[in-house]
Motif scaffolding. Structure first.
Motif, short mmCIF file in Angstrom:
data_model
loop_
_atom_site.label_atom_id
_atom_site.label_comp_id
_atom_site.label_asym_id
_atom_site.label_seq_id
_atom_site.Cartn_x
_atom_site.Cartn_y
_atom_site.Cartn_z
N TRP A 185 35.15 36.86 41.51
CA TRP A 185 34.50 37.06 40.22
C TRP A 185 33.06 36.55 40.26
N VAL A 186 32.85 35.38 40.87
CA VAL A 186 31.49 34.83 40.99
C VAL A 186 30.66 35.68 41.94
N GLY A 187 31.27 36.11 43.04
CA GLY A 187 30.54 36.87 44.05
C GLY A 187 30.08 38.24 43.59
N ARG A 188 30.74 38.79 42.56
CA ARG A 188 30.36 40.13 42.09
C ARG A 188 29.09 40.07 41.24
N SER A 189 28.66 38.87 40.86
CA SER A 189 27.43 38.74 40.08
C SER A 189 26.24 38.72 41.03
N GLY A 190 25.05 38.78 40.48
CA GLY A 190 23.85 38.75 41.31
C GLY A 190 23.28 37.36 41.48
N VAL A 191 24.05 36.32 41.09
CA VAL A 191 23.56 34.96 41.15
C VAL A 191 23.46 34.46 42.59
N LEU A 192 24.44 34.83 43.42
CA LEU A 192 24.50 34.32 44.78
C LEU A 192 23.87 35.28 45.77
N GLU A 193 23.34 34.73 46.85
CA GLU A 193 22.81 35.56 47.93
C GLU A 193 23.95 36.41 48.50
N LEU A 231 48.20 45.54 35.84
CA LEU A 231 47.46 46.78 35.65
C LEU A 231 46.87 46.85 34.24
N ARG A 232 47.21 45.84 33.43
CA ARG A 232 46.63 45.72 32.09
C ARG A 232 45.83 44.43 31.97
N ALA A 233 45.46 43.86 33.11
CA ALA A 233 44.74 42.58 33.11
C ALA A 233 43.23 42.80 32.99
N ILE A 234 42.59 41.88 32.32
CA ILE A 234 41.13 41.88 32.23
C ILE A 234 40.65 40.47 32.57
N VAL A 235 39.37 40.35 32.90
CA VAL A 235 38.75 39.04 33.12
C VAL A 235 37.78 38.80 31.98
N LEU A 236 38.00 37.70 31.28
CA LEU A 236 37.18 37.37 30.13
C LEU A 236 35.83 36.79 30.56
N PRO A 237 34.83 36.83 29.69
CA PRO A 237 33.50 36.31 30.05
C PRO A 237 33.50 34.84 30.47
N ASP A 238 34.51 34.06 30.02
CA ASP A 238 34.56 32.64 30.38
C ASP A 238 35.26 32.39 31.72
N GLY A 239 35.63 33.49 32.41
CA GLY A 239 36.24 33.33 33.72
C GLY A 239 37.74 33.16 33.71
N GLN A 240 38.38 33.42 32.58
CA GLN A 240 39.83 33.43 32.53
C GLN A 240 40.32 34.88 32.54
N GLN A 241 41.58 35.06 32.90
CA GLN A 241 42.16 36.40 32.88
C GLN A 241 43.20 36.49 31.77
N GLN A 272 33.56 47.17 35.18
CA GLN A 272 33.60 46.17 34.11
C GLN A 272 35.00 45.55 34.03
N MET A 273 35.11 44.28 34.42
CA MET A 273 36.41 43.63 34.48
C MET A 273 36.90 43.17 33.11
N ASP A 274 36.04 43.22 32.10
CA ASP A 274 36.48 42.83 30.77
C ASP A 274 36.97 44.03 29.96
N LYS A 275 37.15 45.15 30.64
CA LYS A 275 37.65 46.35 29.99
C LYS A 275 39.03 46.68 30.54
N ALA A 276 39.86 47.29 29.70
CA ALA A 276 41.22 47.61 30.12
C ALA A 276 41.25 48.68 31.20
N SER A 277 40.16 49.41 31.35
CA SER A 277 40.12 50.51 32.32
C SER A 277 39.44 50.07 33.62
N ALA A 278 39.76 48.87 34.10
CA ALA A 278 39.15 48.38 35.34
C ALA A 278 39.83 49.02 36.55
N LYS A 279 40.06 50.28 36.46
CA LYS A 279 40.65 51.10 37.52
C LYS A 279 40.26 52.53 37.25
N LYS A 280 40.11 53.32 38.29
CA LYS A 280 39.71 54.71 38.11
C LYS A 280 40.53 55.58 39.03
N VAL A 281 41.08 56.64 38.48
CA VAL A 281 41.80 57.65 39.26
C VAL A 281 41.18 58.99 38.92
#
Length: 209
Positions: A92-100, A136-146, A188-197
């Motif tokens: 989750w942290v690595g997907r941001s642009g904060v880290l090299e 398959l219905r999991a999301i990640v909240l902005p505070d880093g919880q799922q 977008q991990m905070d959306k229910a559609s964090a999967k695409k088919v």
């Protein structure tokens, strides 16, 4: 020897490990700790100490050198937010642009070809999987919880029909809509559609991505 194999082997041999500050105390039957085991312990010392400190930091006493956390089912809290695992948090942290070398999402991509697909039945089956499997219905909240969502909108597979199109147009459309490139950019991990088919209908076999 990896850490898991090492700990399993030591446990089977009756070895007890304890953290003593930055030192690792080893209580073992005579002759069990061979030179190879001693070398493996030295190699994984930092990881073992971290595990021991994590397991004992909240313990009121240290009667046992280490303890195994007990998993207790809590069905009444099924849809409440809960922490990410260490690995999930790293992703989750690595997907941001904060880290090299960041700004790349962890993702899986599969591409399958098939003939005579029943698209309605495939969509219904996918919906049943989503309803059955919580993650398959999991999301990640902005505070880093799922969080597991109790209900989500019905998922509809996107279909691109290229039957009868010129080869040049087919190639261009497939390239423009390829979710492989979308995945690497992140979903977008905070959306229910964090999967695409997606299904591409061709004159040849259908392609599912």
């Amino acid at each position: 020897m990896d850490l898991h194999s090492l700990l399993t082997h030591l446990s089977n041999q009756g070895v007890k490990l304890a953290a003593n500050g930055n030192s690792l105390d080893v209580d073992a039957p005579k002759g069990v700790i061979t030179p190879n085991l001693r070398s493996s312990l030295a190699e994984h010392k930092a990881e073992i100490l971290l595990l021991l400190h994590q397991n004992t930091k909240d313990a009121p006493c240290r009667d046992a050198p280490w303890r195994v956390s007990t998993i207790v089912p809590a069905p009444d809290q099924r849809y409440e937010p809960f922490p990410l695992t260490d690995m999930q948090h790293a992703f989750w942290v690595g997907r941001s642009g904060v880290l090299e070398l960041g700004n790349v999402a962890n993702h899986g991509y599969y591409e399958i070809e098939g003939k005579d697909l029943n698209l309605d039945q495939l969509n219904q089956t996918l919906q049943q999987l989503i309803e059955r499997h919580d993650m398959l219905r999991a999301i990640v909240l902005p505070d880093g919880q799922q969080q597991i969502l109790q209900t989500v909108p019905a998922y509809q597979i996107e279909v691109l029909d290229l039957r009868g199109k010129d080869a040049e147009i087919v190639t261009e459309k497939i390239k423009a809509t390829n979710i492989r490139h979308e995945s690497s950019a992140g979903i977008q991990m905070d959306k229910a559609s964090a999967k695409k088919v997606k299904i591409t209908r061709l004159a040849a076999p259908h392609r599912i991505t």
